[in-house]
Design an enzyme around this catalytic site. Structure first.
Site, short mmCIF file in Angstrom:
data_model
loop_
_atom_site.label_atom_id
_atom_site.label_comp_id
_atom_site.label_asym_id
_atom_site.label_seq_id
_atom_site.Cartn_x
_atom_site.Cartn_y
_atom_site.Cartn_z
N ASP A 367 26.10 36.98 21.34
CA ASP A 367 27.37 37.01 22.06
C ASP A 367 27.12 37.05 23.55
O ASP A 367 26.13 37.54 24.03
CB ASP A 367 28.25 38.20 21.63
CG ASP A 367 28.94 37.91 20.31
OD1 ASP A 367 29.78 37.00 20.28
OD2 ASP A 367 28.61 38.59 19.34
N THR A 368 28.20 36.68 24.30
CA THR A 368 27.98 36.24 25.66
C THR A 368 29.19 36.55 26.52
O THR A 368 30.30 36.67 26.01
CB THR A 368 27.73 34.72 25.63
OG1 THR A 368 26.63 34.46 24.78
CG2 THR A 368 27.47 34.15 27.00
N THR A 369 29.01 36.62 27.83
CA THR A 369 30.14 36.62 28.73
C THR A 369 29.94 35.53 29.77
O THR A 369 28.82 35.28 30.23
CB THR A 369 30.34 37.98 29.43
OG1 THR A 369 31.62 38.02 30.06
CG2 THR A 369 29.27 38.25 30.47
N ILE A 384 26.65 32.59 33.38
CA ILE A 384 26.78 33.06 32.00
C ILE A 384 25.65 34.04 31.71
O ILE A 384 24.53 33.87 32.18
CB ILE A 384 26.79 31.88 31.01
CG1 ILE A 384 27.34 32.32 29.64
CG2 ILE A 384 25.43 31.21 30.89
CD1 ILE A 384 27.85 31.16 28.80
N SER A 386 24.12 37.04 28.60
CA SER A 386 24.25 37.31 27.18
C SER A 386 23.20 38.27 26.64
O SER A 386 22.07 38.33 27.13
CB SER A 386 24.13 35.98 26.42
OG SER A 386 24.15 36.16 25.03
#
Length: 557
Positions: A367-369, A384, A386
């Site tokens: 999962d990532t932001t 980005i 993660s």
């Protein structure tokens, strides 16, 4: 029904529709804008802009806050990629701050411990965290403010606490199983449970770590007190991390890959990231009319072409992408327009394929932001970051307040593959920031979500280029995602008209119908700079808790 827009660039991408279908408006400002997955992060970045910071510094500040308020998605223990567009020169810079495996690890090292494949959690899935080194590299190249001045908001939210947002609370609750390590439980499950929406959460260990980084920068993390905590954690769990693995690590400035899609130049990070798959998809789609129905989205023909192009592009990405320091990645061949024409011929307009093979290319040798920022001068940072899986490896160094990522889980034990595990090697990365430009318009954008990302990027690009949607509409528009590689399964949001879904089903697509705004298709952010009008725009995906926040005007102090 129509195809690509014919109107001029002056108004197409900021148009306002009467009876519009978008849920929220773009943020519009002559000053900078930061778009992030949480308003607290966007706010921190916007304040940095107001104090004279560069877009890249705003991105660092926003990312630091995201690591506090969404610790399952990202944080100091994860990796980072960025694309930065310099408005003055037009240069597009790429940064690969993804970490490598320990020098002491290998396929033999893990098989001797009874493993037959890469573990997806635990210490052996952890690679060296690259995020902090990415912050330092961005600041060294673009910084205007003292580095320590970028982290006060993150430190305050960690120390004083923040109210957990809605979607983050759900993701936290769904990740409890990952937090069995005693330090992870103590850090992220106060009272033995995940915090609920609106509940205050504090992380004193993370505040202490952020203070050390604010004072001593990367030295604190890779050679100082934080490194000592990471190494003790690895030793406790039988990991292979050594002091030199951290001390020797450096991020890498790279030249972004690019292709032109119907007049727009689109940029992605090169391998070891999966960004090349998005560009391969776009090249294939140029051979199909991307027709759409006004206010209703792509036709079944257009969606079918996208889904099938995804299968072809991902087959190549899965077969050929790894760490280019260890094997020659045939990027030029993959991005050839002639090669795209050959691959496009494999798409049957009447039938979905069960599986496709990688093309024959000349190979030598969670999962990532996501967040983005634009400043008043038009510089854009697309960033980005993660942990890979929710809460990464699930392993937390004692007292550090952050989890180590699980990015090593993407290595393979197949020694003939370019992504085979080896010492000091970077694994294939799913996380990719993106950027696109044409004439006076520049757009930084990204959509988080594992293997979803290239196919989501393509859908956003098509919405902007083929449909002339503004950046908020382009993010909000219904999307599909195919998370598997073979097969005819595909997830589609219910806002796609039933008639379109029925047409796809007749072609053999096995549709998994999702909600109107499904988290399965990822969530994104975008900023746009109009150099002609000297106006900035920001957009935030309603599938996440975020916002696009303009730079405030600071009063006298």
């Amino acid at each position: 029904m129509t195809t690509s827009p014919k109107a001029s660039l002056n108004a197409d991408y900021v148009r306002i529709q009467i009876g519009r279908s978008q849920a929220r408006s773009m943020a519009v400002s002559t000053r900078g804008i930061v778009a992030a997955e949480n308003p607290l992060a966007a706010q921190a970045g916007a304040v940095v802009l107001a104090r004279g910071g560069h877009a890249a510094e705003a991105a660092i500040a926003a990312n630091a806050v995201m690591g506090v308020v969404a610790p399952m998605m990202n944080g100091l223990g994860g990796d980072l990629f960025a694309i930065v567009h310099d408005a003055a020169t037009g240069a597009v810079h790429g940064l690969n701050a993804s970490g490598w495996s320990p020098a002491g690890t290998s396929i033999e090292f893990l098989t001797a411990r009874g493993m037959q494949a890469m573990p997806q959690n635990g210490i052996h899935s952890a690679t060296v965290p690259g995020a902090v080194s990415g912050w330092m590299a961005l600041h060294a190249k673009f910084g205007r403010l003292p580095f320590g001045s970028l982290l006060p908001a993150a430190i305050a939210h960690a120390e004083e606490g923040f109210a957990v947002s809605e979607i983050t609370a759900l993701e936290w609750q769904g990740s409890v199983v990952q937090l069995r390590d005693r330090n992870a439980t103590a850090t992220f499950l106060p009272g033995g449970r995940a915090p609920a929406a609106g509940e205050l959460f504090r992380n004193a260990g993370l505040a202490r770590t952020l203070r050390a980084i604010a004072k001593d920068g990367g030295d604190a993390f890779y050679r100082g007190e934080v490194a000592t905590r990471i190494l003790a954690c690895s030793a406790e769990h039988g990991g292979a991390l050594a002091a030199a693995d951290l001390a020797d690590y450096e991020p890498e400035w790279v030249t972004p890959l690019t292709t032109n899609y119907r007049g727009w130049d689109v940029y992605e990070i090169p391998p070891n990231s999966q960004g090349v798959a998005a560009l391969v998809m776009l090249n294939i789609l140029e051979h199909f009319p991307m027709a759409f129905e006004e206010h209703r989205g792509p036709t079944a023909d257009a969606l079918h072409a996208m889904i099938e192009a995804k299968k072809l592009a991902y087959a190549d990405m899965q077969r050929y992408v790894g760490d280019p320091r260890f094997s020659k990645i045939p990027v030029e061949a993959m991005l050839s327009k002639a090669y795209a024409r050959e691959r496009a011929r494999l798409i049957d307009p009447r039938r979905a394929k069960e599986s496709v093979d990688a093309g024959a290319l000349p190979v030598h040798g969670g999962d990532t932001t996501y967040l983005c920022a634009v400043d008043a001068a038009g510089n854009i940072a697309s960033l980005i970051q993660s942990n890979f899986a929710n809460f990464g490896s699930g392993v937390v160094p004692e007292g550090a307040g952050f989890v180590l990522q699980s990015r090593g889980g993407l290595f393979t034990f197949d020694r003939s593959h370019p992504n085979a595990l080896a010492p000091r090697k970077r694994p294939l990365q799913t996380v990719i920031p993106a950027f696109m430009k044409r004439d006076h318009l520049s757009v930084g954008f990204g959509v988080m979500g594992g293997w979803n990302q290239p196919q989501a990027h393509v859908q956003v690009v098509s919405n902007i280029v083929d449909r002339a949607l503004n950046i908020q509409q382009a993010l909000e528009a219904p999307r599909f995602v195919k998370l598997t590689f073979p097969g005819t399964d595909v997830m589609i949001e219910s806002r796609v008209p039933e008639s379109v879904r029925e047409s796809l089903a007749r072609r053999g697509h096995d549709i998994d119908l999702q909600g109107e705004f499904s988290n399965m298709v990822g969530g994104g952010q975008a900023v746009m700079h109009d150099a002609r009008a000297k106006v900035n725009y920001g957009a935030s995906d309603p599938r996440k808790d975020g916002a696009a926040i303009p730079e405030p005007v600071l009063g006298p102090t």
